[in-house]
Enzyme design. Structure first.
Site, PDB file in Angstrom:
ATOM      1  N   GLU A 161       0.801  -1.224   0.000  1.00  0.00           N
ATOM      2  CA  GLU A 161       0.000   0.000   0.000  1.00  0.00           C
ATOM      3  C   GLU A 161       0.840   1.283   0.000  1.00  0.00           C
ATOM      4  OE1 GLU A 161      -3.088  -0.295   2.961  1.00  0.00           O
ATOM      5  OE2 GLU A 161      -4.009  -2.025   1.969  1.00  0.00           O
ATOM      6  N   GLU A 279      -5.117  -8.609  -0.600  1.00  0.00           N
ATOM      7  CA  GLU A 279      -5.869  -8.440   0.651  1.00  0.00           C
ATOM      8  C   GLU A 279      -7.307  -8.092   0.296  1.00  0.00           C
ATOM      9  OE1 GLU A 279      -4.538  -5.594   3.506  1.00  0.00           O
ATOM     10  OE2 GLU A 279      -2.406  -6.112   3.273  1.00  0.00           O
TER      11      GLU A 279
END
Length: 510
Positions: A161, A279
């Site tokens: 991220e 995810e």
């Protein structure tokens, strides 16, 4: 709500197993805990995921990167003691590592910004040459220990991220692209067929994917897959010291996002790249109680059913509540991501994955709340779900009538049920008064409460068609399995079940 479905015997396609291609974990250092390994054993026995992905490969608690100083001279030492123990345990359970390359070892970091309770460093390396040497050394060690043929099957994902300032200093895109290029080229120097990809962003910044692929094309940087994360909870409506409370968007939102990203990849210079969701869950917070509920399972059922239309890999975040992003868990149920709660208690979403694992290879029918499959042996397996997002929402109960193709006259129907009343240990824990640290007796009760309700029935077909009727409760998932009956009752001499209740006389037996 009443729904009628007629299923033909024609195959509509093959059931994709994208949902079991990977499972998430907390930081890799947690794999040194006994309870973590016990939960992983439970998950693999019931579901059998292919890969496992987690943070912290290069974090200091795993201890790979060390700088040793003597007589004013500093040397780098690579220590593989813990990572060998961790990866050995994964592979022994049938799990391949999905390797996230991060976070930054403290001795190599350019700054002191960290994330999570365990302080993962999220700054760029102060020396990119040393970073590249670290990546090469780690991968060469994996090949020496596990063999090239094995490691060629492992994806290597660069960072986590980077579009968020929490996970990458200043969310600096140019700096991430530099990190990616240096890392990917280091991976390929070890062996050109190793798989490397990114950018591992979360939703809301999909322009990063377009920019990333254009960067790789313009600079001739290797990329073998595109990775992204997906959550459907909106920003917190209310945040307390121990919990996040969030509204969930409809499941269609995630499916729509996946479709859009898939199209972005198709329009890029790399139109055929695999698309990995490394995810996903409802909420992105490790302290959101929705993760512990039957709603979480019913909500995600449609996503598991349809996301394979767009994504090649879906990695649920995570398999266990042995997890410490926000701190050491403070209660038995605390809103953790895991399929399994502390003390080895399966949550409703654990059973969702186990039910999907029980489905057959052929898809005979699919809609937004029902999936009908046929196994190789001809038996049928159906999964239905009824997610209710709001209290009092119309359609709390659903009645289903399905006409199914089946060749034998006598059939056996097995049904397993998870809903607000069954296999809902969170509700039982509430009734206990929410003990933070339950006693051994309470833990045993919670485990008993975590088992799906089982019902069975004998049924008959008519002209090759079996009609089944069932009712779905609020936030329910139901697995129905239909098998032929080979009736051997006639082989028992003197069999008469009515005598169990009324007895008999010797004259009747003669």
């Amino acid at each position: 709500m009443f729904k009628q479905v007629t299923v033909s015997g024609a195959t509509q396609g093959v059931l994709k197993r994208h949902w079991k291609r990977s499972i998430g974990t907390g930081r890799l250092g947690l794999a040194l805990q006994q309870e973590y390994q016990e939960h992983l054993e439970m998950v693999q026995e019931a579901i059998g995921f292919d890969y496992i992905r987690g943070h912290g490969l290069l974090h200091d608690d795993v201890g790979i990167y060390r700088e040793l100083t003597q007589d004013g001279e500093t040397r780098v030492f690579y220590n593989f003691t813990y990572i060998d123990r961790i990866f050995d345990a994964y592979l022994a359970k049938g799990l391949k590592p999905y390797v996230e390359l991060g976070f930054m070892p403290e001795a190599l970091a350019s700054g002191d910004q960290t994330v999570f309770y365990w302080k993962g460093n999220v700054t760029p390396p102060k020396d990119y040459d040393r970073w590249a040497a670290l990546i090469e050394a780690v991968i060469r060690h994996f090949i020496e220990r596990y063999g090239l043929k094995e490691v060629l099957t492992w994806p290597f994902e660069v960072w986590n991220e980077p579009n968020l300032v929490n996970f990458w200093k200043d969310a600096d895109q140019a700096e991430y692209f530099k990190l990616y290029q240096v890392t990917a080229e280091a991976v390929k120097r070890v062996h050109p067929e190793l798989q490397v990809g990114g950018p591992a962003i979360c939703g809301g910044s999909d322009h990063w994917i377009t920019d990333f692929l254009e960067f790789c094309h313009a600079r001739n940087v290797p990329v073998d897959f595109v990775s992204r994360h997906a959550y459907t909870a909106r920003q917190p409506h209310r945040k307390t010291p121990e919990y996040y409370y969030q509204e969930l968007a409809n499941p269609e939102k995630m499916l729509h996002e996946l479709q859009e990203v898939r199209e972005m990849i198709r329009q890029s210079p790399f139109p055929d790249l695999p698309f990995h969701i490394t995810e996903y869950n409802t909420s992105y917070s490790p302290i959101n109680p929705v993760h512990d509920t039957a709603l979480n399972a019913a909500y995600l059922a449609r996503i598991l059913s349809e996301s394979g239309d767009y994504a090649d890999v879906m990695s649920y975040w995570t398999f266990s509540d042995v997890f410490e992003e926000s701190d050491v868990p403070k209660a038995q149920f605390h809103g953790g991501f895991g399929l399994i709660a502390l003390n080895g208690i399966p949550k409703p979403t654990f059973h969702l994955f186990a039910f999907f694992q029980a489905l057959g290879e052929e898809v005979l029918y699919r809609d937004d709340s029902l999936l009908v499959t046929r196994r190789e042996d001809g038996t049928l397996a159906l999964l239905s779900w009824n997610a209710v997002l709001e209290e009092g929402e119309e359609g709390d109960e659903q009645h289903i009538q399905a006409k199914l193709p089946f060749s034998t006259e006598e059939v056996f129907v097995k049904r397993q049920i998870v809903n607000e009343a069954y296999a809902n240990p969170w509700k039982t824990w509430q009734q206990m008064g929410r003990p933070r640290f339950p006693s051994k007796g309470q833990i045993q009760t919670l485990r008993q409460a975590a088992v799906p309700k089982l019902t069975t029935q004998a049924a008959r077909t008519a002209d090759g068609v079996l009609e089944l009727n069932w009712k779905m409760g609020k936030n329910e998932i139901t697995l129905l399995e239909v098998a032929p009956v080979r009736n051997e009752s006639h082989t028992y001499w003197g069999l008469d079940d009515s005598l169990i209740y009324r007895g008999g006389t010797e004259e009747e037996d003669q």
